[in-house]
Scaffold this motif. Structure first.
Motif, PDB file in Angstrom:
ATOM      1  N   GLU A  83       0.832  -1.202   0.000  1.00  0.00           N
ATOM      2  CA  GLU A  83       0.000   0.000   0.000  1.00  0.00           C
ATOM      3  C   GLU A  83       0.867   1.254   0.000  1.00  0.00           C
ATOM      4  OE1 GLU A  83      -3.371   1.736  -0.693  1.00  0.00           O
ATOM      5  OE2 GLU A  83      -3.307  -0.431  -0.337  1.00  0.00           O
ATOM      6  N   ALA A  84       1.906   1.259   0.834  1.00  0.00           N
ATOM      7  CA  ALA A  84       2.775   2.436   0.921  1.00  0.00           C
ATOM      8  C   ALA A  84       3.556   2.665  -0.363  1.00  0.00           C
ATOM      9  CB  ALA A  84       3.722   2.289   2.106  1.00  0.00           C
ATOM     10  N   LEU A  85       4.031   1.581  -0.996  1.00  0.00           N
ATOM     11  CA  LEU A  85       4.837   1.717  -2.207  1.00  0.00           C
ATOM     12  C   LEU A  85       4.033   2.178  -3.414  1.00  0.00           C
ATOM     13  CD1 LEU A  85       7.536  -1.104  -2.559  1.00  0.00           C
ATOM     14  CD2 LEU A  85       7.851   1.363  -2.488  1.00  0.00           C
ATOM     15  N   LYS A  86       2.718   2.055  -3.339  1.00  0.00           N
ATOM     16  CA  LYS A  86       1.894   2.553  -4.437  1.00  0.00           C
ATOM     17  C   LYS A  86       2.066   4.056  -4.625  1.00  0.00           C
ATOM     18  CE  LYS A  86      -1.633  -1.067  -4.146  1.00  0.00           C
ATOM     19  NZ  LYS A  86      -3.016  -1.397  -3.743  1.00  0.00           N
ATOM     20  N   ALA A  87       2.604   4.721  -3.609  1.00  0.00           N
ATOM     21  CA  ALA A  87       2.904   6.141  -3.752  1.00  0.00           C
ATOM     22  C   ALA A  87       4.007   6.377  -4.767  1.00  0.00           C
ATOM     23  CB  ALA A  87       3.313   6.731  -2.396  1.00  0.00           C
ATOM     24  N   ALA A  88       4.805   5.322  -5.043  1.00  0.00           N
ATOM     25  CA  ALA A  88       5.931   5.457  -5.978  1.00  0.00           C
ATOM     26  C   ALA A  88       5.678   4.769  -7.313  1.00  0.00           C
ATOM     27  CB  ALA A  88       7.205   4.886  -5.347  1.00  0.00           C
ATOM     28  N   GLY A  89       4.617   3.983  -7.423  1.00  0.00           N
ATOM     29  CA  GLY A  89       4.350   3.303  -8.684  1.00  0.00           C
ATOM     30  C   GLY A  89       3.494   2.071  -8.485  1.00  0.00           C
ATOM     31  N   PRO A  90       3.064   1.445  -9.585  1.00  0.00           N
ATOM     32  CA  PRO A  90       2.203   0.257  -9.496  1.00  0.00           C
ATOM     33  C   PRO A  90       2.918  -0.910  -8.809  1.00  0.00           C
ATOM     34  CG  PRO A  90       2.224   1.167 -11.721  1.00  0.00           C
ATOM     35  CD  PRO A  90       3.314   1.847 -10.975  1.00  0.00           C
ATOM     36  N   VAL A  91       2.132  -1.703  -8.084  1.00  0.00           N
ATOM     37  CA  VAL A  91       2.673  -2.797  -7.273  1.00  0.00           C
ATOM     38  C   VAL A  91       1.951  -4.094  -7.599  1.00  0.00           C
ATOM     39  CG1 VAL A  91       2.878  -3.688  -4.914  1.00  0.00           C
ATOM     40  CG2 VAL A  91       3.341  -1.267  -5.367  1.00  0.00           C
ATOM     41  N   VAL A  92       2.714  -5.188  -7.658  1.00  0.00           N
ATOM     42  CA  VAL A  92       2.136  -6.527  -7.691  1.00  0.00           C
ATOM     43  C   VAL A  92       2.571  -7.234  -6.415  1.00  0.00           C
ATOM     44  CG1 VAL A  92       4.100  -7.521  -8.974  1.00  0.00           C
ATOM     45  CG2 VAL A  92       1.880  -8.681  -9.010  1.00  0.00           C
ATOM     46  N   SER A  93       1.665  -8.027  -5.823  1.00  0.00           N
ATOM     47  CA  SER A  93       1.969  -8.661  -4.548  1.00  0.00           C
ATOM     48  C   SER A  93       1.186  -9.961  -4.418  1.00  0.00           C
ATOM     49  CB  SER A  93       1.607  -7.712  -3.397  1.00  0.00           C
ATOM     50  OG  SER A  93       1.929  -8.268  -2.147  1.00  0.00           O
ATOM     51  N   ASN A  94       1.720 -10.886  -3.632  1.00  0.00           N
ATOM     52  CA  ASN A  94       0.975 -12.106  -3.313  1.00  0.00           C
ATOM     53  C   ASN A  94       0.110 -11.833  -2.088  1.00  0.00           C
ATOM     54  OD1 ASN A  94       3.329 -11.932  -1.733  1.00  0.00           O
ATOM     55  ND2 ASN A  94       3.589 -14.144  -1.569  1.00  0.00           N
ATOM     56  N   ALA A  95      -0.924 -11.029  -2.303  1.00  0.00           N
ATOM     57  CA  ALA A  95      -1.709 -10.464  -1.207  1.00  0.00           C
ATOM     58  C   ALA A  95      -2.452 -11.501  -0.390  1.00  0.00           C
ATOM     59  CB  ALA A  95      -2.705  -9.450  -1.774  1.00  0.00           C
ATOM     60  N   LEU A  96      -2.735 -12.667  -0.958  1.00  0.00           N
ATOM     61  CA  LEU A  96      -3.503 -13.678  -0.228  1.00  0.00           C
ATOM     62  C   LEU A  96      -2.611 -14.621   0.561  1.00  0.00           C
ATOM     63  CD1 LEU A  96      -6.276 -14.518  -2.845  1.00  0.00           C
ATOM     64  CD2 LEU A  96      -6.396 -12.957  -0.888  1.00  0.00           C
ATOM     65  N   GLY A  97      -1.300 -14.363   0.554  1.00  0.00           N
ATOM     66  CA  GLY A  97      -0.420 -15.117   1.430  1.00  0.00           C
ATOM     67  C   GLY A  97       0.116 -16.426   0.870  1.00  0.00           C
ATOM     68  N   ALA A  98      -0.010 -16.678  -0.438  1.00  0.00           N
ATOM     69  CA  ALA A  98       0.611 -17.870  -1.039  1.00  0.00           C
ATOM     70  C   ALA A  98       2.108 -17.594  -1.129  1.00  0.00           C
ATOM     71  CB  ALA A  98       0.017 -18.144  -2.417  1.00  0.00           C
ATOM     72  N   ASN A  99       2.865 -18.017  -0.108  1.00  0.00           N
ATOM     73  CA  ASN A  99       4.212 -17.483   0.092  1.00  0.00           C
ATOM     74  C   ASN A  99       5.347 -18.456  -0.175  1.00  0.00           C
ATOM     75  OD1 ASN A  99       4.139 -19.159   2.349  1.00  0.00           O
ATOM     76  ND2 ASN A  99       3.749 -17.486   3.782  1.00  0.00           N
ATOM     77  N   MET A 100       5.059 -19.547  -0.884  1.00  0.00           N
ATOM     78  CA  MET A 100       6.104 -20.463  -1.328  1.00  0.00           C
ATOM     79  C   MET A 100       6.340 -20.236  -2.819  1.00  0.00           C
ATOM     80  SD  MET A 100       5.155 -23.839   0.913  1.00  0.00           S
ATOM     81  CE  MET A 100       4.677 -23.638   2.645  1.00  0.00           C
ATOM     82  N   PRO A 101       7.399 -20.816  -3.397  1.00  0.00           N
ATOM     83  CA  PRO A 101       7.754 -20.471  -4.781  1.00  0.00           C
ATOM     84  C   PRO A 101       6.616 -20.553  -5.792  1.00  0.00           C
ATOM     85  CG  PRO A 101       9.555 -21.660  -3.768  1.00  0.00           C
ATOM     86  CD  PRO A 101       8.438 -21.665  -2.764  1.00  0.00           C
ATOM     87  N   ALA A 102       5.739 -21.554  -5.675  1.00  0.00           N
ATOM     88  CA  ALA A 102       4.654 -21.681  -6.650  1.00  0.00           C
ATOM     89  C   ALA A 102       3.707 -20.490  -6.581  1.00  0.00           C
ATOM     90  CB  ALA A 102       3.887 -22.982  -6.414  1.00  0.00           C
ATOM     91  N   GLY A 103       3.273 -20.125  -5.371  1.00  0.00           N
ATOM     92  CA  GLY A 103       2.362 -18.998  -5.220  1.00  0.00           C
ATOM     93  C   GLY A 103       3.003 -17.685  -5.601  1.00  0.00           C
ATOM     94  N   ILE A 104       4.284 -17.527  -5.277  1.00  0.00           N
ATOM     95  CA  ILE A 104       5.005 -16.303  -5.628  1.00  0.00           C
ATOM     96  C   ILE A 104       5.135 -16.173  -7.136  1.00  0.00           C
ATOM     97  CG2 ILE A 104       7.265 -15.170  -5.475  1.00  0.00           C
ATOM     98  CD1 ILE A 104       7.495 -16.486  -2.665  1.00  0.00           C
ATOM     99  N   THR A 105       5.445 -17.268  -7.806  1.00  0.00           N
ATOM    100  CA  THR A 105       5.569 -17.255  -9.268  1.00  0.00           C
ATOM    101  C   THR A 105       4.247 -16.868  -9.917  1.00  0.00           C
ATOM    102  OG1 THR A 105       7.289 -18.957  -9.173  1.00  0.00           O
ATOM    103  CG2 THR A 105       6.200 -18.625 -11.289  1.00  0.00           C
ATOM    104  N   SER A 106       3.145 -17.428  -9.408  1.00  0.00           N
ATOM    105  CA  SER A 106       1.825 -17.074  -9.941  1.00  0.00           C
ATOM    106  C   SER A 106       1.553 -15.588  -9.805  1.00  0.00           C
ATOM    107  CB  SER A 106       0.735 -17.863  -9.206  1.00  0.00           C
ATOM    108  OG  SER A 106       0.668 -19.179  -9.657  1.00  0.00           O
ATOM    109  N   ALA A 107       1.875 -15.034  -8.649  1.00  0.00           N
ATOM    110  CA  ALA A 107       1.620 -13.609  -8.411  1.00  0.00           C
ATOM    111  C   ALA A 107       2.416 -12.744  -9.371  1.00  0.00           C
ATOM    112  CB  ALA A 107       1.945 -13.255  -6.962  1.00  0.00           C
ATOM    113  N   LEU A 108       3.698 -13.034  -9.506  1.00  0.00           N
ATOM    114  CA  LEU A 108       4.552 -12.198 -10.344  1.00  0.00           C
ATOM    115  C   LEU A 108       4.281 -12.399 -11.832  1.00  0.00           C
ATOM    116  CD1 LEU A 108       7.976 -12.305  -8.459  1.00  0.00           C
ATOM    117  CD2 LEU A 108       6.131 -10.620  -8.315  1.00  0.00           C
ATOM    118  N   ALA A 109       3.744 -13.542 -12.199  1.00  0.00           N
ATOM    119  CA  ALA A 109       3.393 -13.770 -13.609  1.00  0.00           C
ATOM    120  C   ALA A 109       2.274 -12.838 -14.054  1.00  0.00           C
ATOM    121  CB  ALA A 109       2.984 -15.223 -13.817  1.00  0.00           C
ATOM    122  N   ASP A 110       1.544 -12.278 -13.098  1.00  0.00           N
ATOM    123  CA  ASP A 110       0.465 -11.328 -13.397  1.00  0.00           C
ATOM    124  C   ASP A 110       0.886  -9.896 -13.103  1.00  0.00           C
ATOM    125  OD1 ASP A 110      -1.553 -12.988 -14.369  1.00  0.00           O
ATOM    126  OD2 ASP A 110      -2.138 -13.595 -12.355  1.00  0.00           O
TER     127      ASP A 110
END
Length: 420
Positions: A83-110
């Motif tokens: 939320e804070a970094l949106k002040a500097a530009g668009p952000v992508v995040s694994n907001a739902l907490g999928a925090n292992m490599p598979a979930g992280i890869t899915s988040a960043l692929a979008d």
């Protein structure tokens, strides 16, 4: 240290194999969602990584990445940083907490046109994800006992962090009040120390450097055997203010409750300063966050207010107990021991359930009988139930505080039909 607006990698920069992997992952995720099996991010990521094991490196290449790891608070802090970094530009995040490599890869692929990737990382996978994403900043918040059957003992985990992060070029933002985190971060070249506090100290009485007995006068800590001691912090939480490196205090006005979230906000302000976001702007943006993946959310169940609180381990329960309304507010406790929770429930005996004396307590979940034995020893009066609706029907007046560990919390959210 700041990124440039044109730094996000366009989708066309992926090679053919990576594009195929992303497409297949999204298809798998869509099938999972259609079948009612959740967001599909984990299965989508697994399929994509199976097709291209190097995909995480590719999808993160055009982003300024921030990694957040800890035993407790990483999902909330990740949300605050995003939320804070949106002040500097668009952000992508694994907001739902999928925090292992598979979930992280899915988040960043979008990631689309995102400039920043703000990623929560499971403690066990931090070194691997840091290697593949080339982060600009890494936030290390705390380490304490959690899921010993899969995450190992805390000092072993701190040692893995210390060894794995020793060569990182990232700026590491580390909690100076946690000796385990401090020891892990001390191997890094660029560290910003934050006095974020440490309420639960039971895992930090032994010096991680030499095994000596830690001394803790006031807010300081040190090992008399080897001289390992708390570093001088650059940022600090003082009351309800963030104090920046120039000694300037900035007020924290969060909607999220409790001291733990004041601590999370302090670490967030330090992290986003690396990217040029002023603490006043960062803290103002954090004010908009009301709940994080259902945590702290209040819902109505059969006309009664129920507040949903997550507590996964002794440190988390300690922080959560500080949030609940005073006795005689009714409290529901729900504990599972599925693979995502950790199957070892011995941690129940490290939780100070004596704090619940005087509250009407209702116990549910897969391991409700284990919890019942612990409460019996603690001298807490309780009733064993099968559902939150049953608790609502039996509880006396007042807001009901419902505290659950990981999968029990997810089940509780489904039972009260809160939106994802």
């Amino acid at each position: 240290m700041s990124a440039h607006p044109d730094s996000a990698a366009p989708s066309g920069s992926l090679n053919a194999r990576a594009k195929l992997a992303v497409t297949a992952g999204k298809a798998a995720a869509a099938v999972s969602r259609a079948a009612g099996r959740g967001s599909g991010s984990v299965i989508g990521g697994r399929v994509a990584l199976k097709l291209d094991p190097d995909l995480l490196r590719q999808v993160s290449a055009g982003l300024d990445v921030v990694l957040v790891s800890a035993t407790n608070g990483k999902t909330t802090t990740t949300r605050l940083i995003a939320e804070a970094l949106k002040a500097a530009g668009p952000v992508v995040s694994n907001a739902l907490g999928a925090n292992m490599p598979a979930g992280i890869t899915s988040a960043l692929a979008d990631s689309g046109e995102a400039r920043f990737g703000v990623i929560e990382v499971d403690e066990k996978y931090l070194n691997m994800v840091a290697r593949d994403t080339n982060p600009k900043a890494i936030a290390l918040l705390n380490l304490s006992r959690d899921q010993l059957d899969r995450s190992s003992e805390t000092r072993m985990l701190a040692e893995k962090w210390r060894e794995g992060l020793a060569g990182t070029e990232a700026v590491v933002i580390a909690n100076a009040d946690d000796p385990l985190v401090t020891w892990a971060a001390s191997s890094c070249k660029k560290v910003i120390w934050v006095a974020a506090g440490q309420a639960y100290k039971e895992d930090a009485w032994s010096c991680p450097s030499c095994g000596g007995v830690m001394q803790r006068p006031d807010e300081e800590w040190f090992c008399p055997s080897c001289g390992f001691r708390r570093p001088q912090p650059h940022w600090a939480l003082q009351g309800e203010f963030v104090v920046d490196p120039q000694g300037q205090p900035w007020p924290i006005r969060l909607q999220l409750p409790g001291r733990a979230n004041l601590s999370n906000a302090t670490s967030t302000a330090a992290v986003v300063s690396v990217f040029g976001v002023h603490p006043q702007i960062a803290l103002q943006r954090m004010e908009s966050v009301q709940a994080v993946a259902g945590r702290y959310e209040s819902v109505l169940v059969n006309g009664r207010e129920v507040r949903l609180l997550l507590a996964k381990n002794p440190a988390g329960w300690l922080e959560t107990f500080s949030l609940i309304d005073p006795a005689p507010a009714p409290v529901v406790l729900s504990v599972n021991a599925l693979s995502a929770d950790g199957t070892d429930t011995s941690w129940l005996w490290d939780v100070d359930y004596e704090r619940l004396v005087g509250h009407p307590v209702f116990v549910m979940g897969q391991r409700k009988l284990d919890l019942a034995v612990r409460l019996e020893v603690a001298g807490v009066q309780f009733q064993v139930i099968d559902s939150i609706q049953q608790a609502v029907a039996m509880a006396p007046q007042g807001r009901i505080e419902a505290i659950a560990n990981y999968t029990a919390f997810q089940q509780l959210r489904r039972d009260v039909a809160t939106p994802n």
